[in-house]
Design an enzyme around this catalytic site. Structure first.
Site, mmCIF file in Angstrom:
data_model
loop_
_atom_site.group_PDB
_atom_site.id
_atom_site.type_symbol
_atom_site.label_atom_id
_atom_site.label_comp_id
_atom_site.label_asym_id
_atom_site.label_seq_id
_atom_site.Cartn_x
_atom_site.Cartn_y
_atom_site.Cartn_z
ATOM 1 N N HIS A 171 37.558 35.128 30.197
ATOM 2 C CA HIS A 171 36.298 35.125 30.952
ATOM 3 C C HIS A 171 36.480 35.479 32.417
ATOM 4 C CE1 HIS A 171 34.378 32.202 27.814
ATOM 5 N NE2 HIS A 171 34.597 33.422 27.332
ATOM 6 N N ILE B 34 34.157 35.813 37.664
ATOM 7 C CA ILE B 34 34.273 34.775 36.646
ATOM 8 C C ILE B 34 32.970 34.707 35.861
ATOM 9 C CG2 ILE B 34 34.737 32.329 36.238
ATOM 10 C CD1 ILE B 34 35.843 32.303 39.189
ATOM 11 N N CYS B 35 33.092 34.801 34.550
ATOM 12 C CA CYS B 35 31.896 34.695 33.707
ATOM 13 C C CYS B 35 31.712 33.235 33.327
ATOM 14 C CB CYS B 35 32.053 35.560 32.454
ATOM 15 S SG CYS B 35 30.645 35.459 31.347
ATOM 16 N N LEU B 36 30.912 32.534 34.132
ATOM 17 C CA LEU B 36 30.711 31.097 33.915
ATOM 18 C C LEU B 36 29.271 30.791 34.301
ATOM 19 C CD1 LEU B 36 31.973 28.313 33.298
ATOM 20 C CD2 LEU B 36 32.625 28.174 35.696
ATOM 21 N N TRP C 202 24.800 38.530 33.690
ATOM 22 C CA TRP C 202 25.818 37.959 32.808
ATOM 23 C C TRP C 202 25.214 37.615 31.468
ATOM 24 C CZ3 TRP C 202 30.749 38.334 34.139
ATOM 25 C CH2 TRP C 202 31.050 38.481 35.500
#
EC number: 2.3.2.23
Lengths: 161, 264
Positions: A91, A98-100, A154
């Protein structure tokens, strides 16, 4: 180190400044385990050292997080990226994005830098393989010129890691 | 002794009711322990009992709505802001009236925080439009005709009080126009404001007619009021007065419509 990808942003509001000062004091008294705040005189950009948790794939690795605060923090989420080199993680893109979800759509003003850090460390710790996201190259190519991850649309689909 | 004990107990309980800890939004104490620091009012969400400073939660609420407005504006350019807020007000769509607790994300209803909405420079549709209306009405409320009306009303009120109260509405009804209007504070509900507008527009000669119409339309209300009041005696004057002041609202609304028809 890509330190000067500074987005041109407005100065912190009074409310944001008060809140950040409070967060900083609390961080100094009770820092989250595995994190070190690098002292600067810039309240609007924090650089935080992350140490991989023992017993995980990232044990003893150190990385650096860069947290930039917008004018209306904490109504708006801060921009959080890993400085180069970013950890290998499904991620985390090679440009440090950051894919959060909590950093974008699911942000809540009740979150703090400290709680973000813990979330990121938790995300690192639960990874089972050190590898880039499958669409890393395409994404990084589209993000030239230091574009902020907050501008990305996202897609949060994987809650296992 | 007992009284002192009770007072002490009440004080203790009040203090115990103050939440410990910090507001999750600004991170400053909800209830400062040292007297010196500025105290901010706090509130509790009734769905999850999380506490916030009123100012903080409202700031966040307004921020969310400002974002939504911005989104809808960029999405559909033909919608003016006013139009869209009016629509939201009418339909009361779920999105508008619900929020998530910043701490636990539990859904809460707008009515939970409505009572504190005015604390911060508010951007929510209803109070906003109310404010604008009030501004528009202001010059009207200070006009000569309005002042005269107020003076007249006050003198009537005075004589009524001198004579031992407002118990005999029968005697006064037919005589005085506007005696049932609420006291001369700025009107609290929009029908009242419109009514005043109507009155100042058709000044002078028309007044007897108005008085007549009001008497007619409000007589039923009065009868009701009197019936209720019977047997209570003089001791209940304040109550009586409240009733009689509120009852004529309906007639006044009718009056507004008539005035509007006259304008057309």
């Amino acid at each position: 180190m890509t330190s000067s990808s500074a987005p041109s942003r407005k100065a912190l509001s009074k409310i944001a400044t008060n809140r950040l000062q409070k967060e900083l004091v609390e961080w100094q008294m009770n820092p989250p385990t595995g994190f070190k705040h690098k002292v600067t005189d810039n309240l609007q950009r924090w650089v935080i050292e992350v140490i991989g948790a023992p017993g995980t794939l990232y044990a003893n690795d150190t990385y650096q997080l860069q947290v930039d605060f917008p004018e209306h923090y904490p109504m708006e989420s801060p921009q959080v990226i890993f400085l180069h080199p970013a950890p290998l993680h499904p991620h985390i893109y090679s440009n440090g994005h950051i894919c959060l979800d909590i950093l974008y759509d699911s942000w809540s003003p009740a979150m703090t830098v400290s709680s973000i850090c813990i979330s990121i460390l938790s995300m690192l710790s639960s990874s089972t393989e050190k590898q880039r996201p499958p669409d890393n190259d395409r994404y990084v190519k589209n993000c030239k010129n230091g574009r902020s991850p907050k501008e990305t649309r996202w897609w949060f689909h994987d809650d296992k890691v | 002794m007992l009284v002192e004990l009770c007072e002490e107990a009440v004080e203790r309980l009040t203090i115990m009711n103050h939440p410990d800890g910090d507001c999750p939004l600004c991170l400053y104490p909800l209830f400062p322990e040292d007297e010196g620091s500025k105290q901010m009012p706090f509130m509790k969400l009734m769905s999850c009992f999380h506490c916030f400073h009123c100012e903080c939660i409202i700031r966040w609420w307004n921020w969310l709505h400002a974002q939504k407005d911005a989104d809808s504006e960029s999405g559909d350019a033909s919608h003016t802001r006013r139009g869209s807020t009016a629509e939201q007000g009418n339909s009361g769509s779920a999105d508008e009236s619900l929020g998530n607790c910043p701490v636990c994300r539990k859904i809460f209803h707008a009515s939970d925080i409505e009572h504190v909405l005015d604390l911060v420079g508010t951007q929510s549709p209803q109070p906003d439009s109310g404010l604008i209306q009030g501004e528009e009405e202001d010059p009207l409320l200070q006009s000569d005709s309005e002042n005269i009306r107020r003076e007249r009303f006050e003198s009537i009120l005075k004589t009524q009080e001198e004579k031992g109260g407002l118990v005999q509405p029968k005697k006064n009804i037919s005589v005085v126009p506007g005696m049932y209007l609420p006291p001369p504070t700025p009107a609290s509900s929009s029908p009242n404001k419109e009514e005043e507008a109507g009155q100042s527009q058709e000044q002078g000669e028309e007044e007897p007619k108005e008085a007549e119409s009001e008497t007619n339309s409000s007589s039923s209300a009065n009868r009701r009021g009197r019936g209720r009041g019977r047997g209570r005696g003089r001791g209940h004057n304040p109550n009586r007065r409240k009733q009689t002041l509120q009852d004529p609202r309906k007639p006044m609304r009718q009056w507004v419509q008539r005035a509007r028809e006259g304008d057309n």
